[in-house]
Write an enzyme that holds these catalytic residues in place. Structure first.
Site, PDB file in Angstrom:
ATOM      1  N   LYS A 145      -9.903   2.091  -2.525  1.00 13.37           N
ATOM      2  CA  LYS A 145      -9.973   1.438  -1.413  1.00 13.37           C
ATOM      3  C   LYS A 145     -11.363   1.905  -0.652  1.00 13.37           C
ATOM      4  CE  LYS A 145      -7.748   1.459   3.195  1.00 13.37           C
ATOM      5  NZ  LYS A 145      -6.597   2.040   3.835  1.00 13.37           N
ATOM      6  N   CYS A 173      -5.416  -3.166   2.736  1.00 15.22           N
ATOM      7  CA  CYS A 173      -5.149  -2.944   4.070  1.00 15.22           C
ATOM      8  C   CYS A 173      -6.470  -3.056   5.023  1.00 15.22           C
ATOM      9  CB  CYS A 173      -4.300  -1.584   4.597  1.00 15.22           C
ATOM     10  SG  CYS A 173      -3.361  -1.488   5.923  1.00 15.22           S
ATOM     11  N   GLU A 193       0.993  -1.160  -0.009  1.00  9.94           N
ATOM     12  CA  GLU A 193      -0.015   0.082  -0.137  1.00  9.94           C
ATOM     13  C   GLU A 193       1.035   1.221  -0.024  1.00  9.94           C
ATOM     14  OE1 GLU A 193      -3.586   1.714   2.573  1.00  9.94           O
ATOM     15  OE2 GLU A 193      -1.919   0.732   3.423  1.00  9.94           O
TER      16      GLU A 193
END
Length: 253
Positions: free
Chosen positions: A108, A142, A41
């Site tokens: 995301k 994440c 990331e």
């Protein structure tokens, strides 16, 4: 397909320095037979929320991935802060670049509000699945790992989940456990690629990158240093697991 996760440190907010450091690590992964190379990331900046950290969609970080993909004839993935034409705040954008010049993006879904990411980044809208030959790949990023429902939504169309991260050391047990849980409950491969080192904001990262099989077995793991995590993934193994243990059809909405 052979997938390599590059577990690496990140120079805080210095794209050029990170490109220079990562290029040889990508080459080593390709030399080990990788056909898809996953970076962490925010591989080019660190998990920075400094105003102005965003770059245009298709900016230097995406070009780095595309250039390496073309140079080595492989697929490249990682995330970077990208600003779309319709807004001021960037997305935390996963870019998957192919050797043929194609590019796919996932944004995301879950900004990390505990660290204020929701104030500096826009949220994406939906999962994205990309077919590379017979292999179906779904990236998440994440903090998305904590939300089982989005993994479930994509499961029937997915053979492997890619999860690049900047996951902090104090919650490393959560990282390791959730990666295995997502593989087991969805009967799919999970590739977790976490950074190592200390970020510019002082956050420590222990890596713990790993590749997990559809049965939850650890195929490859790493501890707290820069290294490669490599394993072969096979869509036929996903299908065989799901045919042998028919858990997914028993799910109720």
């Amino acid at each position: 397909m052979r997938i390599a996760a590059v577990q690496h440190d990140i120079v805080w907010e210095d794209r050029d320095a990170n490109f220079e450091r990562l290029a040889p690590q990508v080459a080593r992964a390709v030399g080990a037979g990788a056909e898809l190379v996953l970076l962490t990331e925010t591989f080019s900046t660190g998990f920075s929320m400094t105003p102005g950290i965003g770059e245009p969609e298709g900016g230097p970080s995406a070009r780095f991935l595309a250039d390496r993909a073309a140079e080595h004839g492989v697929w490249m993935g990682g995330t970077c802060p990208e600003i779309a034409d319709d807004g001021d705040l960037p997305y935390n954008s996963f870019v998957l670049a192919g050797p043929d010049g194609s590019t796919h993006r996932y944004r995301k879904l879950h900004p990390f509000t505990h660290a204020g990411e929701h104030e500096r980044f826009r949220a994406g809208e939906k999962p994205v699945t990309v077919a590379i030959g017979d292999l179906r790949i779904t990236p998440f990023i994440c903090y998305d790992l904590r939300f089982a429902d989005v993994f479930w939504q994509a499961a029937l169309e997915t053979d492997v989940y890619l999860v690049p991260a900047n996951w902090p050391s104090p919650r490393r047990h959560h990282w390791r456990t959730l990666l295995e849980a997502r593989a087991i409950e969805n009967q799919a491969y999970v590739v977790g690629c976490n950074r190592v080192g200390t970020a510019g904001d002082g956050t420590e990262h222990s890596g713990d990158s790993r590749i997990v099989s559809p049965l939850g077995e650890l195929l490859a793991t790493a501890a707290g240093t820069e290294t490669l995590v490599i394993a072969d993934v096979d869509p036929a193994e996903v299908q065989a697991t799901r045919d042998r243990l028919r858990f997914l059809p028993d799910r109720r909405a």
